[in-house]
Design an enzyme around this catalytic site. Structure first.
Site, mmCIF file in Angstrom:
data_model
loop_
_atom_site.group_PDB
_atom_site.id
_atom_site.type_symbol
_atom_site.label_atom_id
_atom_site.label_comp_id
_atom_site.label_asym_id
_atom_site.label_seq_id
_atom_site.Cartn_x
_atom_site.Cartn_y
_atom_site.Cartn_z
ATOM 1 N N ASP A 125 0.834 -1.196 0.000
ATOM 2 C CA ASP A 125 0.000 0.000 0.000
ATOM 3 C C ASP A 125 0.881 1.264 0.000
ATOM 4 O O ASP A 125 2.077 1.215 0.289
ATOM 5 C CB ASP A 125 -0.895 -0.011 1.232
ATOM 6 C CG ASP A 125 -2.182 0.776 1.041
ATOM 7 O OD1 ASP A 125 -2.317 1.460 0.012
ATOM 8 O OD2 ASP A 125 -3.060 0.692 1.928
ATOM 9 N N GLU B 49 2.697 6.971 -2.529
ATOM 10 C CA GLU B 49 2.418 8.172 -3.319
ATOM 11 C C GLU B 49 2.908 9.451 -2.622
ATOM 12 O O GLU B 49 3.395 10.367 -3.281
ATOM 13 C CB GLU B 49 0.908 8.327 -3.584
ATOM 14 C CG GLU B 49 0.249 7.113 -4.196
ATOM 15 C CD GLU B 49 -0.302 6.172 -3.139
ATOM 16 O OE1 GLU B 49 -0.822 5.117 -3.514
ATOM 17 O OE2 GLU B 49 -0.205 6.493 -1.914
ATOM 18 N N ASP C 270 -8.793 3.720 -2.980
ATOM 19 C CA ASP C 270 -9.928 3.920 -2.080
ATOM 20 C C ASP C 270 -11.105 4.557 -2.809
ATOM 21 O O ASP C 270 -11.075 5.737 -3.160
ATOM 22 C CB ASP C 270 -9.510 4.806 -0.910
ATOM 23 C CG ASP C 270 -8.406 4.175 -0.083
ATOM 24 O OD1 ASP C 270 -8.176 2.961 -0.243
ATOM 25 O OD2 ASP C 270 -7.778 4.885 0.715
#
Length: 794
Positions: free
Chosen positions: A444, A447, A511
């Site tokens: 995950d 970024e 998400d």
């Protein structure tokens, strides 16, 4: 970046220097090295001042022509994209000098350079694809107040005091290098990574800059400096940092590309088909790794903020088995570690007192692989934080202290993946988890990588590292898995990526909300991603944020199980089907069994992705470029070349609409129903259905019903289905073994008038039955053991 005030003027304070005239052209291996003046050269005096652009036009591989624009030439800063990492280039350049012109030809792509005015036209055998016309290539000086980049990237500031006698008078400007390409009437632009807005990018300003912004904004997790057009070419901008692309948004008939700095390079990639463009692009930036077959099964997550206790987990796995929805991968999200300690790489002892025994038990009892959540951030409350600080494993500020902030975890730092010692330290933590029974990792984040006032261990430019970080991070994790389990047995479940990230699959869409709108966003993002060189795409079935109503859950399950990879995951609520009514499990079981049966087809697509870079989920225009209706479609797709999938984004009592291209298409689930295209179909679709149609001229190999898993021997107990063959048409398909290395055999079908002959022409495939679908008529033949040919008459 927009430099213009309208079409004729520059914005206040902007100064531009445009490439106007070639003053020297020299052959240089696979191309030409040009010197291009930024003002007319009428006499020697005109050569004494003003920027001169050094431009190299060359062909690194067949069907590809690159253009590199340099102003101030120096050693290119790190990092750079790794080019041709898997397959070598195919040299094909042919040069020819004319009078005031130069030509470079590579396969079916030709670049024609004119001297005065300086232009480049890119041609295929049929037409001019695009042009870099008069004043299309330039450098711009932009006032500092216009950009946030200058604070982070001093190399872009045009404040060279050594050559200016009055430094106090020099404005603090940012230097940009820019190039434009013509946008023809009817030309459409696609790609640029996983973009969630309008699928056709015309009219948009797109920043290739990874951000953690969900699926409902202009931000994107996977920004890729590549786009494809419906005019037989793609463009790869070879720059790992921020690339700003104006798609008919500044000048309505041009695509403008700009980067902060002194160098810009892009490649024009020709292809007779979109798949050929993707094949050539992935030759440059890398092919996806071969995935193990088990990854195509159902992934079930604990969800994020829910309970992960052993009783709950075991209950879910048993409940899924009891309802004929077998889970192949079970995922433990963030709270497998103690709160505030992410990442510690240590199971929370309060919930998992003996993780090795626990994982071994559920793996043995339920036949699952284990995935755990990780990210590249280390909380200052993690027991390993001080070690990371002491050894210099974290990204540092310019004053030498670790870069930290409180978003996500208290005082977290970011692992410096450019530090070999930090990489090994991180990988050792993962190795220890594999020893406990972990099989894969959800990689995950990646970024929110700092780019202002920071330094990396290897001296990388922070602006260029921001996007590239995600690729290095996922490669680092992928390498651990590949080393432990072998090639073809590694997989990550990643969120962030850039060009080259397709080499380390799988990627999911981040998400999203639990709405029909977000479901459509996820599909647009996936189709943009797979039009950008990525072969696989997944998403959170049911949505991540919120609790989906049953009708949204049912629709999303159907869509998710006709995606390359299928994962049930949420935030504050579970995604097991019986939480949405027992009928949800019945619907899921049907679609899951269909996916298992389709594995001989899906895994052959995976092998093709590995060798050619072709995606599994494909936007309709990729398969039907000559049908202009398909160029705008973003709510349906092709799963490989043969299956049309039209997810439903409305409640059960509303009409849905989808488009069927030319030919007679047959419903996969209800083969007595056929549709003659081209036409639009409007219908009410029950919650337990999804429109899936088989393309005419298809030979489909299916596994047995009720197999219960995606990993089995694909060449055994094969059912052959043949759809709408034209008289005299011959089709064939390979059947994989399932080990990722070999093809078991080849099945062939030929129509001769009112008869279709199905036979095995190579290798060893065990056929159990053959079905022919012609005009709504079904013909079935069972085969005896060892039988290799059958005739189907209609």
């Amino acid at each position: 970046m927009r430099f213009n005030d309208g079409f004729w003027l520059l914005k206040n304070g902007v100064k531009g220097h445009y490439g106007l005239q070639v003053v020297q052209a020299l052959p240089d291996g696979d191309g030409y090295s040009l010197q291009v003046s930024t003002k007319p050269i009428r006499h020697r005096g005109d050569t004494l001042a003003g920027p001169l652009l050094s431009i190299r036009v060359h062909s690194p591989s067949e069907g590809v022509i690159g253009v590199k624009i340099d102003h101030f030439k120096h050693v290119e800063p790190k990092p750079t994209f790794e080019l041709f990492p898997d397959d070598p280039p195919v040299p094909a350049a042919r040069l020819a000098d004319g009078i005031g012109s130069w030509t470079i030809t590579s396969g079916d792509l030709t670049g024609e350079i004119t001297e005065n005015p300086y232009t480049i036209a890119f041609r295929s055998p049929q037409r001019v694809l695009t042009t870099s016309g008069v004043k299309h290539q330039a450098i711009y000086d932009v006032p500092h107040k216009w950009t946030l980049q200058s604070a982070a990237n001093g190399s872009c500031l045009t404040t060279d005091f050594s050559s200016n006698p009055h430094p106090e008078r020099v404005p603090d400007n940012v230097r940009y290098t820019s190039s434009e390409l013509n946008l023809s009437p009817g030309e459409l632009i696609y790609g640029m990574g996983e973009q969630f807005g309008a699928f056709v990018k015309n009219g948009q300003s797109v920043s290739i800059w990874n951000q953690d912004g969900g699926t409902s904004s202009e931000q994107a997790y996977k920004c890729v400096p590549f786009y494809m057009t419906n005019r037989n070419y793609g463009v790869f901008i070879n720059h790992p940092g921020e690339v700003e692309i104006e798609v008919g948004s500044e000048k309505v008939s041009r695509v403008g590309v700009s980067v902060a700095g002194e160098t810009l390079e892009y490649f024009i990639i020709y292809g007779a088909t979109p798949l050929e463009i993707l094949e050539r692009y992935t030759r440059i930036t890398g092919r996806p790794a071969l995935l193990p077959t088990w990854t195509f099964g159902l992934w079930l997550s604990t969800s994020f903020l829910t309970s992960y206790d052993e009783k709950t987990v075991s209950g879910f796995l048993q409940g899924m088995r009891d309802r004929n929805c077998p889970v192949r991968v079970f995922h433990l999200d963030c709270f497998w570690m103690k709160q505030y300690e992410w990442c510690s790489f240590t199971f929370d002892p309060d919930n998992f007192p003996n993780p090795k025994a626990y994982l071994a038990d559920i793996k043995q009892k339920y036949g699952v692989k284990i995935c755990v959540w990780i990210n590249p951030y280390i909380s200052q409350l993690s027991p390993i934080f001080q070690e990371a600080v002491r050894e210099g494993y974290l990204i540092k500020r310019t004053d030498g202290t670790p870069w930290q902030w409180d978003l996500w975890q208290p005082g977290l730092g970011v692992v410096d993946v450019t530090n070999p010692a930090a990489r090994k330290w991180y990988q050792d933590k993962l190795d220890a988890l594999i020893d406990l029974g972990v099989d894969t990792f959800k990689t995950d984040f990646g970024e929110r990588i700092p780019h202002a006032q920071v330094v990396f261990h290897d001296g990388s430019d922070p602006m260029r590292m921001h996007n590239a970080y995600s690729v290095i991070y996922n490669e680092m994790v992928f390498a651990v898995l590949e080393k432990r389990f072998g090639k073809g047995e590694a997989v990550v479940f990643a969120r962030a990526a850039s060009a080259g990230g397709q080499r380390f699959p799988v990627h999911w869409g981040g998400d999203c909300e639990s709405t029909f709108e977000a479901m459509a966003e996820s599909l647009r993002g996936a189709l943009s991603l797979t039009a950008s060189g990525f072969a696989f795409a997944s998403h959170d079935i049911g949505g991540f944020e919120g609790h989906p109503p049953p009708e949204i859950y049912h629709r999303w399950v159907a869509y998710g199980l006709f995606s390359s990879h299928s994962r049930l995951h949420g935030s504050m609520s579970y995604r097991v089907p019986w939480h949405y009514g027992e009928e949800a499990a019945v619907y899921m079981a049907r679609f899951l069994d269909a996916k298992h049966r389709l594995m001989p087809y899906l895994y052959m697509l995976t092998l093709t992705a590995r060798t050619h870079g072709h995606p599994l989920q494909r936007a309709m225009f990729i398969e039907f470029l000559s049908d202009r209706t398909t160029h705008y479609l973003d709510r349906q797709y092709m799963l490989g070349p043969s299956l049309l999938v039209a997810p439903v984004f409305v409640p059960e009592d509303e009409d849905t609409e989808y488009y069927v291209p030319a030919g007679r298409w047959t419903s996969f689930f209800h083969p007595q129903r056929t549709i003659d295209g081209p036409r639009w179909v409007r219908e009410v679709v029950p919650l337990n259905e999804i429109p899936v149609y088989v393309r005419p001229g298809t030979l489909l190999c299916l596994g047995p019903m009720g197999i219960g898993r995606p990993d089995y021997e694909y060449s055994k107990s094969v059912e052959v289905q043949v759809y709408e063959l034209a008289d005299g048409q011959v089709v064939h398909t390979d059947v994989p073994v399932g080990d990722g290395l070999t093809v078991a055999g080849t099945v062939r079908a030929e129509r001769r008038g009112g008869e279709v002959i199905v036979n095995i022409v190579a290798g060893s495939v065990e056929l159990t039955s053959a079905r022919l679908f012609m005009g709504g008529q079904e013909v079935v033949a069972d085969l005896s053991k060892g039988q290799t040919e059958v005739s189907l008459k209609f």
